[in-house]
Design a protein around this motif. Structure first.
Motif: not given
Ligand code: PBE
Length: 268
Positions: A13, A44-46, A66, A70, A136-137, A140-141
């Protein structure tokens, strides 16, 4: 091995610790005879999760909280067995913990937090005017700002998203007064930040693990076996030190990882 061993595609990431761990994985895989490549700071994670599921990556470092809050949110995952089962349904495997928890936390400059009398996240309710910058992440998470705001009833409205690796400079300059921290960030101590108590226990444990495709076990069994040496190999304090070398001393992540593997396992 005509082709030079199995191919292993590693991802990380877009933050320093993930890159260091990705470098460790890459170097261990090479030591175990693989042709390993590292797509560092892929996103990012997604982005990492989807790339792994699509088969564009074989392995990347992830965190248990996570996965729960998420990536697999909405499924009942009471314990690690349930988590492993849900991952197996996706064709994925999870290592044991690498040994440390890297949780989200909220932080402020120590002097300012003291002046305003803020020790706990719930103390933020009395300070709607604070300038806030979240990664940023986190904006929204599933475990991020909207959920945290609702859990605590927080009133802040001046909230912007930013790159996590830039947040500390914003804190230093005063552009922002409150940010999300990753608990293994070396900047927390270096910049004199106060970690606010999560008095409603919003954040779960985020144990670092390796997430990999189940087919790696048949394609590259020696690599999977070698990667298991990373399990339990790092304390939280050690991870903070590795992050400090990269972030504060500007040592390249590959060198930080190599020195760690050398010191811990004698790998060169
Ligand atoms: N963490 C904490 C997050 C970011 C902060 C490391 C668990 C993650 O990458 O999932």
């Amino acid at each position: 091995e005509g082709g030079g061993g199995p191919q292993v595609r590693v991802g990380s990431k877009k933050f320093t610790e993930s890159v260091i761990l990705g470098e460790m994985v890459t170097q261990v895989a090479e030591q175990a005879g693989a042709r390993a490549s590292h797509r560092r700071e892929l996103g990012g994670t997604t982005v990492l999760w989807e790339a792994l599921r699509r088969g564009e990556l074989d392995v990347y470092p992830e965190y248990t909280g996570t996965l729960r809050q998420e990536l697999l949110v909405g499924r009942a995952l009471p314990d690690d067995d349930a988590l492993r089962k849900a991952l197996a349904d996706e064709g994925l495997r999870m290592s044991a913990s690498l040994g440390f928890n890297n949780t989200y936390a909220l932080g402020m400059k120590e002097a300012e937090a003291e002046r305003l009398g803020i020790r706990r996240i719930s103390d933020l309710k009395a300070h709607p005017e604070l300038r806030v910058g979240f990664s940023n992440e986190f904006m929204q998470r599933g475990d991020g700002w909207p959920a945290l705001r609702d859990a605590y009833g927080l009133p802040q409205r001046d909230v912007r998203g930013l790159d996590h690796d830039l947040a500390y400079r914003g804190m230093e300059s005063g552009a922002i007064q409150l940010t999300d921290l990753y608990s293994t960030d070396a900047e927390i101590a270096a910049y004199g930040l106060r970690v606010l108590e999560d008095d409603r226990h919003h954040f779960p444990a985020y144990d670092a693990v390796l997430l990999y495709r189940a087919d790696l076990e048949t394609r590259a069994p020696r690599v999977v076996q070698a990667l298991r040496r990373l399990e339990g190999s790092l304390t939280e304090a050690e991870m903070v030190q590795l992050n400090a070398r990269a972030r504060l001393e500007h040592v390249p992540e590959a060198r930080v990882a190599a020195d760690f593997l050398q010191a811990s396992f004698g790998l060169t």
